[in-house]
Write a protein that holds these residues in place. Structure first.
Motif, PDB file in Angstrom:
ATOM      1  N   ALA A  81       0.835  -1.203   0.000  1.00 20.06           N
ATOM      2  CA  ALA A  81       0.000   0.000   0.000  1.00 20.06           C
ATOM      3  C   ALA A  81       0.868   1.250   0.000  1.00 20.06           C
ATOM      4  N   LEU A  82       1.964   1.220   0.739  1.00 28.95           N
ATOM      5  CA  LEU A  82       2.873   2.360   0.790  1.00 28.95           C
ATOM      6  C   LEU A  82       3.496   2.611  -0.580  1.00 28.95           C
ATOM      7  N   VAL A  83       3.904   1.557  -1.269  1.00 29.35           N
ATOM      8  CA  VAL A  83       4.473   1.713  -2.615  1.00 29.35           C
ATOM      9  C   VAL A  83       3.436   2.315  -3.555  1.00 29.35           C
ATOM     10  N   ARG A  84       2.204   1.834  -3.465  1.00 28.04           N
ATOM     11  CA  ARG A  84       1.149   2.373  -4.348  1.00 28.04           C
ATOM     12  C   ARG A  84       0.893   3.848  -4.075  1.00 28.04           C
ATOM     13  N   GLU A  85       1.026   4.265  -2.825  1.00 25.07           N
ATOM     14  CA  GLU A  85       0.809   5.675  -2.501  1.00 25.07           C
ATOM     15  C   GLU A  85       1.969   6.546  -2.988  1.00 25.07           C
ATOM     16  N   LEU A  86       3.187   6.033  -2.900  1.00 27.64           N
ATOM     17  CA  LEU A  86       4.351   6.825  -3.280  1.00 27.64           C
ATOM     18  C   LEU A  86       4.567   6.872  -4.791  1.00 27.64           C
ATOM     19  N   ALA A  87       4.204   5.804  -5.494  1.00 30.64           N
ATOM     20  CA  ALA A  87       4.525   5.699  -6.922  1.00 30.64           C
ATOM     21  C   ALA A  87       4.031   6.888  -7.753  1.00 30.64           C
ATOM     22  N   PRO A  88       2.812   7.410  -7.528  1.00 26.97           N
ATOM     23  CA  PRO A  88       2.380   8.549  -8.345  1.00 26.97           C
ATOM     24  C   PRO A  88       3.138   9.834  -8.054  1.00 26.97           C
ATOM     25  N   HIS A  89       3.914   9.857  -6.969  1.00 24.27           N
ATOM     26  CA  HIS A  89       4.562  11.090  -6.539  1.00 24.27           C
ATOM     27  C   HIS A  89       6.050  11.146  -6.854  1.00 24.27           C
ATOM     28  N   ALA A  90       6.602  10.117  -7.509  1.00 22.79           N
ATOM     29  CA  ALA A  90       8.050  10.092  -7.711  1.00 22.79           C
ATOM     30  C   ALA A  90       8.407   9.355  -8.988  1.00 22.79           C
ATOM     31  N   GLY A  91       9.589   9.674  -9.516  1.00 23.94           N
ATOM     32  CA  GLY A  91      10.070   8.993 -10.708  1.00 23.94           C
ATOM     33  C   GLY A  91      10.929   7.781 -10.416  1.00 23.94           C
ATOM     34  N   ARG A  92      11.468   7.699  -9.201  1.00 20.51           N
ATOM     35  CA  ARG A  92      12.309   6.558  -8.804  1.00 20.51           C
ATOM     36  C   ARG A  92      12.010   6.239  -7.350  1.00 20.51           C
ATOM     37  N   ILE A  93      11.764   4.967  -7.043  1.00 20.48           N
ATOM     38  CA  ILE A  93      11.509   4.545  -5.671  1.00 20.48           C
ATOM     39  C   ILE A  93      12.695   3.720  -5.201  1.00 20.48           C
ATOM     40  N   VAL A  94      13.280   4.127  -4.078  1.00 22.92           N
ATOM     41  CA  VAL A  94      14.477   3.497  -3.522  1.00 22.92           C
ATOM     42  C   VAL A  94      14.071   2.674  -2.305  1.00 22.92           C
ATOM     43  N   PHE A  95      14.556   1.454  -2.216  1.00 21.05           N
ATOM     44  CA  PHE A  95      14.235   0.574  -1.096  1.00 21.05           C
ATOM     45  C   PHE A  95      15.503   0.308  -0.272  1.00 21.05           C
ATOM     46  N   ASN A  96      15.415   0.631   1.019  1.00 20.15           N
ATOM     47  CA  ASN A  96      16.499   0.371   1.963  1.00 20.15           C
ATOM     48  C   ASN A  96      17.837   0.957   1.493  1.00 20.15           C
ATOM     49  N   GLY A  97      17.768   2.133   0.942  1.00 14.71           N
ATOM     50  CA  GLY A  97      18.963   2.851   0.524  1.00 14.71           C
ATOM     51  C   GLY A  97      18.696   4.343   0.663  1.00 14.71           C
ATOM     52  N   TYR A  98      19.472   5.128  -0.041  1.00 11.56           N
ATOM     53  CA  TYR A  98      19.320   6.576   0.026  1.00 11.56           C
ATOM     54  C   TYR A  98      19.366   7.136  -1.395  1.00 11.56           C
ATOM     55  N   PRO A  99      18.572   8.156  -1.671  1.00 16.84           N
ATOM     56  CA  PRO A  99      18.406   8.605  -3.061  1.00 16.84           C
ATOM     57  C   PRO A  99      19.588   9.384  -3.617  1.00 16.84           C
ATOM     58  N   THR A 100      20.440   9.929  -2.751  1.00 14.85           N
ATOM     59  CA  THR A 100      21.611  10.651  -3.228  1.00 14.85           C
ATOM     60  C   THR A 100      22.585   9.664  -3.875  1.00 14.85           C
ATOM     61  N   GLY A 101      23.106  10.068  -5.023  1.00 14.30           N
ATOM     62  CA  GLY A 101      23.916   9.157  -5.826  1.00 14.30           C
ATOM     63  C   GLY A 101      23.031   8.562  -6.901  1.00 14.30           C
ATOM     64  N   VAL A 102      23.272   8.963  -8.145  1.00  9.73           N
ATOM     65  CA  VAL A 102      22.417   8.540  -9.257  1.00  9.73           C
ATOM     66  C   VAL A 102      23.249   7.721 -10.239  1.00  9.73           C
ATOM     67  N   ARG A 103      22.931   6.456 -10.352  1.00 10.20           N
ATOM     68  CA  ARG A 103      23.662   5.591 -11.272  1.00 10.20           C
ATOM     69  C   ARG A 103      23.411   6.022 -12.716  1.00 10.20           C
ATOM     70  N   VAL A 104      24.476   6.073 -13.519  1.00  9.57           N
ATOM     71  CA  VAL A 104      24.362   6.393 -14.940  1.00  9.57           C
ATOM     72  C   VAL A 104      24.309   5.072 -15.691  1.00  9.57           C
ATOM     73  N   SER A 105      23.128   4.722 -16.213  1.00 13.69           N
ATOM     74  CA  SER A 105      22.957   3.398 -16.805  1.00 13.69           C
ATOM     75  C   SER A 105      21.770   3.400 -17.760  1.00 13.69           C
ATOM     76  N   TRP A 106      21.551   2.262 -18.394  1.00  8.09           N
ATOM     77  CA  TRP A 106      20.408   2.116 -19.293  1.00  8.09           C
ATOM     78  C   TRP A 106      19.086   2.180 -18.524  1.00  8.09           C
ATOM     79  N   GLY A 107      19.046   1.617 -17.327  1.00  9.67           N
ATOM     80  CA  GLY A 107      17.790   1.506 -16.594  1.00  9.67           C
ATOM     81  C   GLY A 107      17.429   2.710 -15.754  1.00  9.67           C
ATOM     82  N   GLN A 108      18.304   3.687 -15.653  1.00  7.62           N
ATOM     83  CA  GLN A 108      18.034   4.816 -14.761  1.00  7.62           C
ATOM     84  C   GLN A 108      16.891   5.690 -15.269  1.00  7.62           C
ATOM     85  N   HIS A 109      16.118   6.195 -14.296  1.00  9.19           N
ATOM     86  CA  HIS A 109      15.132   7.238 -14.606  1.00  9.19           C
ATOM     87  C   HIS A 109      15.313   8.369 -13.609  1.00  9.19           C
TER      88      HIS A 109
END
Length: 499
Positions: free
Chosen positions: A411-439
């Motif tokens: 339920a928490l994921v469903r609530e957050l998904a409309p509000h963000a472009g990337r959802i991080v689990f058990n990590g921290y959002p600072t630091g952005v990987r440069v890759s094919w899959g990144q958004h």
């Protein structure tokens, strides 16, 4: 003459760089348009070689570029040397993408008779859009500036680029431009493939120039709105791809708080102070449960913050804005519970700060991004309070969940998904990987685009589709000819073919 400054001391000096006048902006944009008449028809292999040449040039000048940037940004030699490496990596990644070729979305529908009757042959792919204006950002003098991903992705697509240098690192921008333009010339790229202008007014003139066909921008919401207004007044509006503002909510579940309070306090402190809090992905609000476990997280965060030193910010304007926003948040109901060591008044610095509020008291006035080392701790009794608070929090580039295995978080994921472009689990959002899959994007006000500004699909911003109906083979791009000599992944008559 434009000046630069060392943010550690506040000392300013003349750069020898003049603000670009309107006539020169127009000349630079016209040169980019003339060069585009050549680059638009260049092969993917040629452009891949160009990007590789730029990557080699950046790496060969790493030490020099790092020294110039450190004097203007105070970010430190190690951080800046790594950032030059990231910039070179981005150029090479796009070179690899060019050689692989799937980004062009080559599609062939042969002529056939369907249930709708006889249908013509259609062949479609993505092609370059035209000269692109790229605005450098303050916080990444290489990776999001002259040598950044917007430049790399625009050139990869076959476009030309006119850069608007950021005022916080003018000399870094000038030297980066020289390194890249020399590499382009040495590789055989046409004059005008890359250009640069300086000064705020030059940026305004640039986005209104009819030769410019798209804009890549990373900066404040206020500046982004101003540029959008100018673009909307053009006779022919163009795409504006802006990364603008992001609060990046972080949620700690009760089970996570119970299992690893100290580790979370340490990680959250490191994330909100990384780069002096001047990352677009900095967690600006952390939802922490009420109770003893949550108290341990808050106590650990307070302890680390009060023991910290003031941090150098990039320029005087950021320092002033940070103080004003902090004061507004406190006036709106967020109480200050931790402040780091005293600010060094001789330079541009701010003290890491923790503010606290009840989650059910969060309002839009409290949910304002503070560009700098500040985090708002929001204490909640149940997840419903978080869901309600999210309505007051602007949509963001990221959202983060700290949870434990087996804990129900659907339920928490469903609530957050409309509000963000990337959802991080058990990590921290600072630091952005440069890759094919990144958004690295999100909905307004984090960005005004569905596209990413980091990773391979960033190229999609600077391409447009074109379809050829019943075209003779001789006029088709190689990617759309019957024999797939390049081995490009293609969808033929509805079926995906790899090579």
């Amino acid at each position: 003459m434009l000046t630069s400054a060392d943010p550690r001391t506040g000392r300013a000096w003349p750069t020898g760089i003049e603000a670009t006048d309107a006539v020169t902006v127009a000349t630079t944009a016209a040169a980019a348009s003339k060069a585009f008449a050549v680059t638009r028809w260049s092969t993917r292999a040629w452009r891949a070689g160009l990007l590789d040449a730029i990557a080699v040039a950046l790496e060969s000048h790493r030490e020099e570029l790092t020294g110039v940037a450190d004097r203007e940004t105070g970010l430190g030699a190690a951080r800046l040397a790594g950032e030059v490496g990231r910039s070179a990596f981005q150029f090479r990644l796009f070179a690899d993408a060019l050689r692989e070729g799937s980004y062009v979305e080559a599609t062939i529908d042969h002529a056939e008779t369907t249930e709708l009757g006889p249908q013509p042959e259609i062949r479609r792919m993505l092609v370059p859009i035209g000269p692109v204006a790229v605005f450098g950002s303050s916080n990444f003098p290489f990776a999001f500036s002259v040598a950044g991903g917007d430049t790399a992705s625009a050139l990869a697509g076959g476009n030309t680029v006119v850069l608007k240098a950021h005022g916080s690192h003018l000399e870094t921008s000038a030297r980066s431009f020289e390194v890249i333009s020399d590499a382009v010339a040495g590789y055989g790229g046409p004059a005008g493939t890359i250009g640069i202008v300086y000064g705020t007014e030059a940026g305004r003139v640039l986005v209104s120039d009819p030769h410019i066909r798209a804009v890549g921008f990373t900066g404040s919401l206020t500046a982004g709105r101003a540029l959008i207004d100018i673009i909307n007044q053009r006779e022919e509006p163009i795409p504006f791809y802006g990364e603008l503002s992001s609060l990046n909510p972080l949620v700690i579940t009760p089970a996570a708080a119970a299992a690893r309070a100290d580790a979370i306090a340490d990680g959250l402190f490191g994330s909100y102070t990384l780069g002096a809090g001047q990352f677009c992905t900095k967690p600006g609000v952390a939802f922490i449960p009420v109770g003893a476990d949550g108290d341990r997280i808050v106590a650990g965060l307070v302890e680390r913050t009060t023991a910290a030193n003031a941090q150098v910010l990039l320029n005087e304007r950021i320092v002033t804005s940070f103080g004003e926003i902090r004061d507004r948040l406190i006036a709106a109901g967020a109480a200050s519970i931790a402040v780091a060591g005293a600010v060094d008044s001789s330079g541009f610095a701010a003290s890491p700060t923790v503010l606290a509020i009840d989650a059910d008291a969060i309002s839009p006035a409290v949910a304002e991004e503070a560009f700098g080392p500040l985090v708002v701790v929001a204490r909640y009794d149940d997840l419903e309070e978080i869901y309600a608070a999210l309505d007051a929090v602007p949509d963001s580039l990221t959202a983060t969940i700290h949870h434990e295995p087996g804990e129900p978080i659907d339920a928490l994921v469903r609530e957050l998904a409309p509000h963000a472009g990337r959802i991080v689990f058990n990590g921290y959002p600072t630091g952005v990987r440069v890759s094919w899959g990144q958004h690295h994007g999100g909905t307004w006000p984090s960005t005004n685009s569905q596209h990413t500004s980091v990773g391979v699909s960033a190229i999609r911003r600077f391409l447009r589709p074109i379809a050829f109906q019943g075209a003779p083979e001789s006029v088709l791009p190689s990617e759309l000819r019957e024999e797939n000599v390049d081995g490009v992944p293609r969808r033929v008559d509805g079926r995906l073919r790899i090579g």
